[in-house]
Write an enzyme that holds these catalytic residues in place. Structure first.
Site: not given
Ligand code: GDP
Ligand code: IMO
Ligand code: MG
Length: 442
Positions: A9, A12, A14, A36-37, A217, A298
Site C-alpha cells: 500500500d 504503487k 498511482k 488493492g491498487h 505486495q 491500516r
Molecule cells: P498500493 O497498494 O501500493 O497501490 O497502494 P494503495 O492504493 O493500496 O494505497 C495507497 C493510497 O494512497 C491510495 O488511497 C492512493 O490513492 C493514495 N496515494 C498514493 N500516492 C499518494 C500521494 O502521493 N499522496 C496522497 N495523499 N495519497 C496518495
Molecule cells: P498491495 O498490492 C497490504 C497482507 C495481509 C496480511 C498478509 C497475508 O495492495 O500493496 P494474504 O491475503 O496475502 O495471504 O495476506 O499480507 N497483504 C497486504 N497488505 N497491501 C497488499 O497488497 C497486501 N497483500 C497482502 O494484510 O497481513
Molecule cells: Mg494496496
C-alpha cells in the site's frame, strides 16, 4: 520494474499508472485479489485488484502474468466493471500459466486464519481471506488448476477431485459438479484473453518496446525474506518479478522501489516504528489509511530506514519513488528511524532478524528532521507548473537523507493521489555513498 519497499500500500498503483504512460506492456507478476491498487483518474477512483494498471491506458497491454493466482469470477467482474465505466482503454492479456484461485481456497484461507486466531489471537496472520496462501500451496503441491486448464474438462475434473479429497476438513465447499461446470464456463468466456505471455514479452523486448513489471505486495511481505510467517505466499521482490513474468535478469534496466514517507501495515506481524497512540491516529486520518481491499484500518508509524535499506539490498533497487509526502506537511518535526537497538544492546541497520518475535523486540532509534509546510492548493499548483524546483527545502533535505542513508537515489516524489501529482527529480550524477552497515548480531 517496480516493487513495493515496505509492507504494501505504498501508492504503487498511482506510480505504475504514471509510468504506464510510456510503456507498451505492463505485467502484474504476482499475488492475486489480495492486492488493492488505487488510481485517481479524472473520471473517479479506480481500485484494481487483479488487473494490471496498464489496462487504463490506451495503446498499453495490461498482462496478468504467470506468477499470479487469479480468481476467475472476480477477474471477469473487474473487467466488466471497468468496461461499464468506460475506463478499459488498454488491452487485457492473461497468462495461460497463471493459477486459478477457487472458492475452495477462499474457504480454506478463512478456516486457517480462524484456526490460528482460536489458538492464540496474536498468531493470526490477518490475511485478506482471498485464498492466496491455499492457492499457492496447491500450485506448489502440483494439484493446482492453471488458467489454461479451465478449458480442458478432463484435467479440470481430475485436479478438482484431488483438491477436494485433500480438504475434507472443510465442510462448506460448493458441490464439485457445480464447481466444475462454473469453472468451465468462466474459462470459456475468458479464453479469448488467455495467451502464452512470455513469448509476447520476449518479442516486444526484441523490437525495443518498453515492458514494465508491476509488483504487488512488498518486500517485507515476501514469503522468504519478509517477516515470516506474517507474510504473503508469493515473492514480491525483483527476483520474484522475473519468475512471475518469465523475463530473464539480463533484460532488467532499472528497479524502482516504492515507499511511503512513513510506514503502514495491514494485518498481523512485527512493525517496529508503529505508533499506537495519537501520532498513529493522525497518520491514519490525514493519510486516509484504510485497506483498499478489505477496508481494514491500516496500522501506521514513522519512516523506517532499516526496512528501506533492507529492501534496497534485497531488490537491488536503482531508485526510489517516495509517495505521500503531502500527508506529513505541516508537522514541525518528522521522526525517521535510523536503526534498531535489540535487547542485548546490539544495533540493526539493514539486516533483519530472521524471526518475527525477535523483530518485535527491536527498539527504533529516531532522528528528527525538520518538517515542511502543508500542501495547500498554491504549493500544488507551483509543483505542477515548476516541477522539482518548487519543492520546499526541508522536504528536499528529507529526500536527500533517504538517499544518503540507503545509497539509493530518489527519482520520483508523490504529493497527492491524483494522476498529475507525481514529480520526477533531476537525475542524480553519482550514486550517493553507502553508509557503513553494521550487521545484526543477535
Ligand atoms: P498500493 O497498494 O501500493 O497501490 O497502494 P494503495 O492504493 O493500496 O494505497 C495507497 C493510497 O494512497 C491510495 O488511497 C492512493 O490513492 C493514495 N496515494 C498514493 N500516492 C499518494 C500521494 O502521493 N499522496 C496522497 N495523499 N495519497 C496518495
Ligand atoms: P498491495 O498490492 C497490504 C497482507 C495481509 C496480511 C498478509 C497475508 O495492495 O500493496 P494474504 O491475503 O496475502 O495471504 O495476506 O499480507 N497483504 C497486504 N497488505 N497491501 C497488499 O497488497 C497486501 N497483500 C497482502 O494484510 O497481513
Ligand atoms: Mg494496496
Amino acid at each position: 520494474m517496480e516493487v513495493g519497499a515496505q509492507f504494501g500500500d505504498e501508492g504503487k498503483g498511482k506510480v505504475f499508472d504514471y509510468l504506464a504512460a510510456d510503456a507498451r506492456y505492463v505485467v502484474r507478476t504476482g499475488g492475486g485479489p489480495n492486492a488493492g491498487h488505487s488510481i485517481h483518474l479524472p473520471e473517479g477512483l479506480v481500485v484494481l485488484h487483479q488487473l494490471s494498471c496498464g489496462v487504463l491506458r490506451k495503446g498499453v497491454v495490461g498482462v496478468c502474468g504467470p506468477g499470479m493466482v487469479l480468481q476467475p469470477f472476480a477477474l471477469e467482474e473487474e473487467i466488466r466493471e471497468l468496461e461499464r465505466r468506460g475506463l478499459l482503454l488498454g488491452e487485457v492479456m492473461i497468462s495461460d500459466r497463471a493459477h486459478a484461485l477457487l472458492p475452495v481456497h477462499e474457504i480454506e484461507d478463512a478456516w486457517q486464519d480462524d484456526f490460528r486466531a482460536r489458538r492464540a489471537p496474536s498468531s493470526a496472520l490477518g490475511t485478506t481471506r482471498r485464498g492466496i496462501g491455499p492457492a499457492y500451496a496447491d500450485r506448489a503441491a502440483r494439484s493446482g488448476i492453471r488458467i489454461a486448464d479451465l478449458d480442458r474438462p478432463a484435467v479440470l475434473r481430475e485436479r478438482l477431485e484431488m483438491m477436494y479429497a485433500s480438504k475434507t476438513h472443510l465442510t462448506n465447499l460448493p458441490p464439485i459438479d457445480e464447481m466444475a461446470t462454473r469453472l468451465a464456463e468462466v474459462g470459456g468466456r475468458l479464453a479469448p484473453l488467455v495467451r502464452s505471455t512470455e513469448p509476447v514479452l520476449w518479442d516486444a523486448l526484441a523490437r525495443g518496446e518498453r515492458v514494465l513489471l508491476e509488483g504487488a505486495q512488498s518486500a517485507l511481505l515476501d514469503l522468504d525474506f519478509g517477516t515470516y510467517p506474517f507474510v504473503t505466499s508469493s515473492h514480491p521482490t525483483s527476483a520474484g518479478a522475473l519468475v512471475g513474468s518469465g523475463l530473464p535478469p539480463t533484460e532488467v534496466d532499472s528497479i524502482l522501489g516504492i515507499a511511503k514517507a512513513y510506514t503502514t501495515r495491514v494485518g498481523g506481524g512485527p512493525f517496529p516504528t508503529e505508533e499506537t497512540g495519537e501520532a498513529g491516529e493522525y497518520l491514519r486520518r490525514v493519510g486516509g489509511e484504510r485497506g483498499a481491499t478489505t477496508g481494514r484500518a491500516r496500522r501506521c508509524g514513522w519512516l523506517d530506514l532499516v526496512l528501506l535499506r533492507y529492501a534496497a539490498r534485497l531488490n537491488g533497487l536503482t531508485s526510489f519513488a517516495i509517495t505521500k509526502v503531502d500527508v506529513l506537511g505541516g508537522l514541525d518535526e518528522i521522526p525517521v528511524c535510523s536503526q534498531y537497538v535489540m535487547p542485548d544492546g546490539s544495533t540493526v541497520r539493514d539486516v533483519l532478524p530472521a524471526h518475527a518475535d525477535e523483530m518485535d523486540r527491536a527498539r527504533p532509534v529516531y532522528e528528527r528532521l525538520s518538517g515542511w509546510p502543508e500542501f495547500h492548493a498554491h504549493l500544488r499548483e507551483r509543483l505542477r507548473r515548476e516541477g522539482a524546483s518548487a519543492l520546499p527545502t526541508t522536504l528536499r533535505r528529507f529526500l536527500d537523507h533517504i538517499a544518503e542513508e540507503t545509497g539509493v537515489p530518489v527519482e520520483y516524489v508523490g504529493y497527492g493521489p491524483g494522476r498529475d501529482e507525481t514529480l520526477r527529480l533531476p537525475p542524480v550524477a553519482a550514486r550517493p555513498a553507502r553508509t557503513g552497515v553494521a550487521a545484526w548480531s543477535g
